[in-house]
Scaffold this motif. Sequence first.
Motif, PDB file in Angstrom:
ATOM      1  N   LEU A 234       0.814  -1.205   0.000  1.00 26.57           N
ATOM      2  CA  LEU A 234       0.000   0.000   0.000  1.00 26.57           C
ATOM      3  C   LEU A 234       0.845   1.251   0.000  1.00 26.57           C
ATOM      4  O   LEU A 234       0.341   2.349  -0.157  1.00 26.57           O
TER       5      LEU A 234
ATOM      6  N   PHE B 246      -6.695  -3.692   3.246  1.00 32.34           N
ATOM      7  CA  PHE B 246      -6.498  -2.255   3.080  1.00 32.34           C
ATOM      8  C   PHE B 246      -6.383  -1.807   1.630  1.00 32.34           C
ATOM      9  O   PHE B 246      -6.856  -0.719   1.304  1.00 32.34           O
ATOM     10  N   PRO B 247      -5.807  -2.650   0.747  1.00 29.88           N
ATOM     11  CA  PRO B 247      -5.932  -2.280  -0.669  1.00 29.88           C
ATOM     12  C   PRO B 247      -7.396  -2.150  -1.089  1.00 29.88           C
ATOM     13  O   PRO B 247      -7.768  -1.229  -1.813  1.00 29.88           O
ATOM     14  N   ALA B 248      -8.227  -3.087  -0.591  1.00 28.73           N
ATOM     15  CA  ALA B 248      -9.644  -3.050  -0.954  1.00 28.73           C
ATOM     16  C   ALA B 248     -10.301  -1.783  -0.414  1.00 28.73           C
ATOM     17  O   ALA B 248     -11.146  -1.166  -1.071  1.00 28.73           O
ATOM     18  N   ARG B 250      -8.751   1.072   0.266  1.00 31.71           N
ATOM     19  CA  ARG B 250      -8.256   2.261  -0.403  1.00 31.71           C
ATOM     20  C   ARG B 250      -8.850   2.403  -1.803  1.00 31.71           C
ATOM     21  O   ARG B 250      -9.085   3.503  -2.273  1.00 31.71           O
ATOM     22  N   GLU B 253     -13.391  -0.668  -2.608  1.00 25.00           N
ATOM     23  CA  GLU B 253     -14.176  -1.899  -2.699  1.00 25.00           C
ATOM     24  C   GLU B 253     -14.904  -2.185  -1.401  1.00 25.00           C
ATOM     25  O   GLU B 253     -15.930  -2.834  -1.390  1.00 25.00           O
ATOM     26  N   VAL B 254     -14.326  -1.756  -0.288  1.00 25.52           N
ATOM     27  CA  VAL B 254     -15.041  -1.857   0.979  1.00 25.52           C
ATOM     28  C   VAL B 254     -15.070  -0.465   1.591  1.00 25.52           C
ATOM     29  O   VAL B 254     -14.232   0.396   1.290  1.00 25.52           O
ATOM     30  N   PHE B 269      -2.460   6.673   5.031  1.00 28.22           N
ATOM     31  CA  PHE B 269      -3.915   6.746   4.880  1.00 28.22           C
ATOM     32  C   PHE B 269      -4.453   8.104   5.323  1.00 28.22           C
ATOM     33  O   PHE B 269      -5.401   8.618   4.761  1.00 28.22           O
TER      34      PHE B 269
ATOM     35  N   VAL C 154      -0.997  -7.570  -7.092  1.00 33.38           N
ATOM     36  CA  VAL C 154      -1.858  -6.736  -6.252  1.00 33.38           C
ATOM     37  C   VAL C 154      -1.312  -5.305  -6.211  1.00 33.38           C
ATOM     38  O   VAL C 154      -2.049  -4.333  -6.401  1.00 33.38           O
ATOM     39  N   VAL C 159      -3.641  -1.977  -6.563  1.00 29.47           N
ATOM     40  CA  VAL C 159      -3.422  -0.779  -5.749  1.00 29.47           C
ATOM     41  C   VAL C 159      -3.015   0.412  -6.613  1.00 29.47           C
ATOM     42  O   VAL C 159      -3.636   1.474  -6.548  1.00 29.47           O
ATOM     43  N   SER C 166      -8.932  -6.470  -5.490  1.00 22.85           N
ATOM     44  CA  SER C 166      -7.772  -7.134  -4.914  1.00 22.85           C
ATOM     45  C   SER C 166      -8.146  -8.293  -4.028  1.00 22.85           C
ATOM     46  O   SER C 166      -7.290  -8.990  -3.536  1.00 22.85           O
ATOM     47  N   TYR C 167      -9.413  -8.506  -3.780  1.00 20.73           N
ATOM     48  CA  TYR C 167      -9.744  -9.553  -2.820  1.00 20.73           C
ATOM     49  C   TYR C 167     -11.029 -10.250  -3.231  1.00 20.73           C
ATOM     50  O   TYR C 167     -11.815  -9.732  -4.021  1.00 20.73           O
ATOM     51  N   ARG C 186     -13.039 -10.452 -10.447  1.00 16.76           N
ATOM     52  CA  ARG C 186     -12.301 -10.862  -9.253  1.00 16.76           C
ATOM     53  C   ARG C 186     -11.448 -12.099  -9.504  1.00 16.76           C
ATOM     54  O   ARG C 186     -10.594 -12.449  -8.706  1.00 16.76           O
TER      55      ARG C 186
END
Lengths: 555, 549, 335
Positions: A234, B246-248, B250, B253-254, B269, C154, C159, C166-167, C186
């Motif tokens: 990240l 955390f990628p999701a 950022r 996606e969530v 962040f 990923v 990213v 990614s999931y 996905r």
Amino acid sequence: MTRRSRRLAGLGLGLLSALLLVALTAPWLAPYDPTVRVGVPFARPSAAHLLGTDDVGKDLLSGLIHGARVSLLVGVVAALSATVLGSGVGIVAGYARGVVDTVAMRLVDVVLSLPVLPLTIVVGVFAGPGLRTQIFVIAGVLWAGMARELRAQVLSLRERDHLQALLAMGARPWHVLPRHVLPAVAPLIGPQFVLATKTAILLEASLAFLGLGDLTRASWGTMLSLAHARSAFLTDAWLWWVLPPGLAIATTVLAFGLLGHVLEERTRPGLRDRPAAPRRDVPVSAPVVDTVDAALVISQLSVRYGDVLVVDGVSLTVAAGELVGLVGESGSGKSTIAGAALALLPAGATVSGGGVRVCGQDLTNASPAALRALRGNRVALIPQEANSALNPVLTVGFQLAETVRAHRPVGRAAVRARALELLGQVGLDPDRVGDYPHQLSGGMRQRVVIAMALAGDPEVLVADEPTSGLDVLVQADVLDLLDGLRTRLGLAMLVVSHDLPVIERVADRIAVLQAGRLVEVGDTATITTVAAHPCTQALLASAPRLRLPAGQVRR
Amino acid sequence: MNRRLMPALLTCVLLAGCAVGSGAAAPGAGRGDGGQTGPAAAQRLTIALAKDSGPLNIFADQSPAIDELVYDKLLAPSPYVDQPRPWLATAVRQLDPSTWEADLRDDVRWQDGERFDADDVAFSFDYFKKAPTGTYTHHVSDVPTIETITALSPTKVRFVCAFPCPELGTVTLADLPVIAEHIWAGVPPDKAKQVTSLPVGTGPYRLVSYDSAAGYRFEANPDYFAGAPVVQELVMPVISDASATFPALRSGEVDATTRPLPPELIDPFTSSNDVGVVKTAPLRFPELRVNYDRAPFDQPAFRAALSRAIDRDQLVAVVGLGKGRAALQGYPHPDAPFANPTLSTPYEPEQAREMLDQLGLVDRDGDGTREGPAGPLAFTILANGAAPQDVRSAELIAEDLREVGLGATARGLDAGSVADVAKTRDFDLVIGAIGPHGAADPTQFIMSHRSGYLWRAPKLPYPEWDALFADWKATTTVEDRLAVLDQMQVLFNRQPTSIPLYYPDEYWAFRPDRFAGWVESPGYGVVHKWSLLPPQVGRDAGAVVAVGR
Amino acid sequence: MSRTCGRIGQYVLVLWVAGTLNFALPRLAPGDPVAYVYGGDAQALSERQLAALRETFGLDRSLAEQYAGFWTGLLRGDLGTSVQDSRPVVDVLAERLPWTVALVGTATALAFVLGSLLGAWAAWRRGSKRDAAVTSAVLAVDAMPGFWIAMVAVAVFAVQLGWFPSYGAVALDGQGLGAAGEVVSRMVLPVATLALAGIGGFFLLARAAMVGVLDEPFVRLARAKGLRESRVAVVHGLRTALLPVFTNLALAIGALLSGAVVVETVFAYPGLGSLIFEAVTVRDYPLLQGAFLLVTVGIVGANLLADLAYPLLDPRLRRVRAPRGTQLRQVVVRG
């Protein structure tokens, strides 16, 4: 070894030596002790820390350098254990045979059928993480493949005469195994070990990544595991925290992979590199200027394999309706001449002088498209050993049909009719059109190849040992068939054989070849009765005794 | 891209009528200053769960923040506040030292339409005594021991304890959820774990689907007695890997996650325009567990020296990246309602050395490591190899111990093995972590001394503690109990069997453009029902504290 | 047929060993099997409850009885109860299996097609610079750990570029085309990663097989017949060279399943691989064993399928003049 292999092996060896050097000199090479915190946590790359620092401030570059030690150690030790165990089991099983072999091989089958990584995880969990567990579980799954490979080698080795003799004399295993078996299979163990090391290093990385390694002993796998756990994705940290260890693993594994690939090719003759298929882009000889207007003209043909001249200035013509026999001992270059008649030389062979003309067209400088238009159409080949010359997984009908279609745009029904007609021409039951080669007898297969040669209505037919491998009566049938076709269709036929008495029955003329040179050419009668050259005499004298009573051929 | 378009489209369609447009989440908003802006309601939120808890059978697996979306308790919000307030109960009172009565709401219905009444409460507490959950069982059958639970009327329940139980009103009734009698009466208590049907509670959300591959889907309970939730639908995929969570988040996606932001991501962040970050003070901390069964850790003086040898400032600076407080106030968490404010567990290596010398553990052969009666003192500090912060803590502590002449090496094990050694007690020192239930619940502090975690009373002799425990049982008021608890804490921290390493701050990341109503409830982070109910509900229940305090 | 029978015998043996391994491991592990099966809660249980549990799990019976009971349970599809959330292991496996099948199936197909085509092409051009370049490149990709490719994928595609999620496998919401698109998007990264990691094996095999086939006399004869080079390469070379590669397909599925453990973990993909890893992390032995057993059964099943399918591809293994054979031959003639 070819240049490609040498290059790949050199690359592998170079990489490997560099890695070994890094691993050995790690304490001096690394700028810091990788176990000591020397900077702030999560530092970006700087002059002091070229790859930055990890989550507690340890130097990543130093970790990378020292990681080579752990990765190589685990890889080599695990592969070594697996190799010792695997070769041991394989050699003993192959040597002892019987119950020992059955039990060992069932065990190997079982291990090979179990999922590798889940198995190592399950076992690893019970054994507890750490280097020793890693080595143990990796070796535990890698030995089986080697055992299988080596057992096969030992089994075939055991059948060899000198071992059979030794065993018959009652030689003891502890005498035979180290002196006769081990040296023979040793070349095979090498590549197996190298490939096992490659797999072991990859497995080590995966196990470490899954948390089954020891985080306090930095290997490349644990570095990646840490980077992953500390969200290196990240931030930009993946550039200096994820890429380098991964590339290090990839480089190491690649080095072993290249070495293993080359070593393995060396042990399997079938896999050895050949130079690229011959290209005829560059004219290698002067155009044929022979004025004789025969169907097949071979003039001053020279062919070399690398530095060896296998055909040396051979000139020969075959006119329409004529059957010329080309005889010689094996290795005399006769099959090479047959190939040259279709511009189909084995890989590595090049025409170094003279040339071939078919129906007035020069093959030497013909384009690939022109050659393709000639082959099967004007000049056709009847290969030796029809068994291997037919594609085993395609039906006879399919292989006939594709030959018919290769030169004529005809419809499906016409193709089928022609295929059936051809089978009839060579005296085969049309019902056989749907059969696979393995369903036919040797003689039938030979007829199929002949039918294929006829498919394109060629003017010239080159038969390369058309009767080898057939039993005596069938040989006669096949020759009679060829003789009949020649007469009926007015073909120019060049029949290559090592068997002078067989060929003399049908040949108009006979050419005798020795060590790439024509030693005698003449009418059949002249050659067989007043053969001057010792080679011809030898062929005449030896062949009948070995093959069959001459009277039977002559009937 | 489909993935990008869909949420955006949905947001447009569904929030079109909302007064608060996503335009309010201008760059610069939604920062960790607690003043984030963004929608205060949402049609649907996607929240990544850190672990799979199965179909929310509270007898099989407990994730309080998620369980309590479905279930309610008599008092709210938890034992981690000074004074829990009425929730399913309208009032609770202590009739005598061991008797309590609760008046219940009469307007509550189970999510399947059945009416909630006192029988459900009596059944729940009775059932907890029989079903082997561990966590809930000992809160009704050990400390405290509730002997009888009687429904006096549909809205009145009486609890009678075996010995004085003044903390029923501050702890127990705020800790245990109430389950439906008509659902559970048919399940034998020893089979309670095996129930896999979706739960039916009284809470603000109904679990409508669960699948271990796809996760959870909740729908708002529009008839919730405290008011309809402000988010209509919750989708909760399980992302067990922090590195995937955390990628999701950022990339949008969530919208939020039950996983706190790891320290290394707080700065990146916080400076991101798309992600909001709030800070909370969690009631949890990493700890060094000491095997009091094994020499020399069985000596109180040795444990005392150990505590002084650990540089907690360094731990918070290096492992916690400075996001937290050094653990200089011992065990429990200093923010726990019962914590003794005078506790002090300083880093004094010089004193640690003296104490070890006095114990006769001196370095006789001059190799830098002290020797005990059985040879050199060398210990292994175990840590979960998959949790790098634990391994790092172990490494740092090993350095500290070497400083005072104790040999120590850090060793990573897989998570399962770490859990195993806690059971088999085959360890010297192990890095663990304790959550709000252990770190901030006063009855659990007592229980922990009886369960083997902090001590194994009464099997393992500990006269001083036994005496205090007797005092504790004899007291009848909350104040008196707290006074005894103060002494217990002093005793514990003088010779700790668990040494807190640092009290971390917790940061929570979320997408402010989707929903910004996140509030902190002590011990629960920000993902819990109080964030998803109208703000006034949480404030009235005393369930929330301002984030970023 | 006897060959198939022998193989089936071998597979039964494999399953027996895998099953027995599952039976033995918890009993060999240190500590109380009840604690092992019941997890941390065993501490909170009373002696009476423990005794009852021992009875429930049949641990009070003799080892032989337990072993017999284990197999009857297994054959009935009873794999026990997950420690983590007390659900039947079979249920959890059933929810995870389809995702792994989709993932590994697609990746295997991709790796097989790309790997064999590239390998055959390299063999066709063997000895050339292009062959050396392609072989080195494939060996290099083959040398990269699957999880590392996943991590980089990923970092780059999810990213940095945000092209793919990614999931996970599927969003709980949504139906129809949108949901299908979601599932596909996905799958892209995990499938690509797994396929990349699996390509090397197929490449090397196909290259070796093709090199061997190109030396066969029938390829020379095909040229002598005047067939087009493309036809020689595809119909006579590739068609025949793929046979040994196909034999290895089942083995490769085993390797790809191993790869799935790490790749699913990185992408938080809810398949059997990540389940195995999660089960290890929380020491959910019944779940771990169930998943291990299922994966083994999967590999054995794939092997069996390959064995049964092989005669369809290689006529030499068919029974001569079997009634079905005529039909098959017709098919091949037309093909």
